[in-house]
Design a protein around this motif. Structure first.
Motif: not given
Length: 249
Positions: A124-126, A149-150, A162-163, A167-169
């Motif tokens: 996964x990309x996250x 998504x998941x 998610x938040x 912010x990291x991204x």
């Protein structure tokens, strides 16, 4: 059939019969038969509760196979080999496949204790520096879809809020480099940057990775600059198309 598949490249993740019929100018009955044939072969798939069709596992596998041979591998090889020698750590090339990434190449550290990756395995990309470097450079709408998504945890350090992740991204997009300490694999450290062509297309990422205990603050800062320079050189090589000389080891 090929025209139907091409609609799924670079467009919405899900497409319905009516949309495909309208875009291609063919009847809904014909579109439906094509879609069912592709679904039966896992090239396309459906999701319960979601209207439309999306790319299936067979399409992802085909994409990964093509990416293993794409020109960036040739452009990246000499740069990643030198980066391995500069850092003493394993260097990798990842390709973007759908909403995931796969390792396409690695140049292993010569250290006795080192990190190695699984070529062809999807992640996964996250989670992890390569995935987050890619995710940070994707268009906002696509990034938002992935964050909605998941976001499963791969380790106890995987960021799943998610938040916080958003912010990291944003910070990674501004800096151009992502750092991970145990987010995808416990005990592993990595520094990565996305491979983005001048037209803004994101193809993948490169990374320096190794045991987390060797990724001190000083080394991470050094690797940031080396990885930035390496991605710029790879993109130049890719555009100019030189052959990557030297042996692979």
């Amino acid at each position: 059939m090929a025209d139907v598949l091409l609609l799924f490249t670079g467009g919405p993740e899900y497409l319905g019969v009516s949309t495909i019929s309208r875009k291609l100018g063919i009847s809904k009955a014909v579109v439906y038969r094509i879609l069912q044939s592709l679904v039966s072969r896992d090239v396309l798939a459906t999701t319960p509760g979601v209207t439309g069709y999306r790319l299936g596992p067979a399409a992802v596998a085909l994409g990964a196979s093509a990416l293993r041979r794409f020109d960036a591998r040739t452009a990246a090889a000499p740069v990643l080999r030198r980066l391995r020698d500069q850092t003493g750590e394993t260097t990798t090339l990842s390709g973007l496949v759908g909403d995931e990434r796969v390792y396409l190449e690695q140049f292993e550290s010569r250290a006795e204790i080192k990190m190695t990756v699984d070529i062809g395995t999807r992640f996964p990309l996250h989670a992890g520096s390569s995935g987050k470097a890619i995710l940070a450079q994707l268009p906002d709408w696509r990034r938002d879809d992935i964050l909605a998504g998941d976001l499963g945890a791969l380790t106890e350090r995987t960021v799943t809020d998610r938040e916080t992740l958003a912010d990291q991204l944003d910070a990674i997009a501004g800096d151009g480099v992502a750092v991970s300490l145990g987010e995808r694999q416990s005990g592993a450290g990595s520094v990565a940057a996305a491979l983005v062509t001048p037209d803004g297309e994101v193809h993948g990422a490169i990374s320096v990775c190794g045991p987390e205990y060797r990724f001190t603050g000083e080394k991470i800062e050094r690797y940031r600059e080396l990885v930035r320079d390496a991605t710029a050189e790879i993109i130049r090589n890719w555009a100019n198309g030189p052959a990557a000389g030297g042996r692979r080891d």
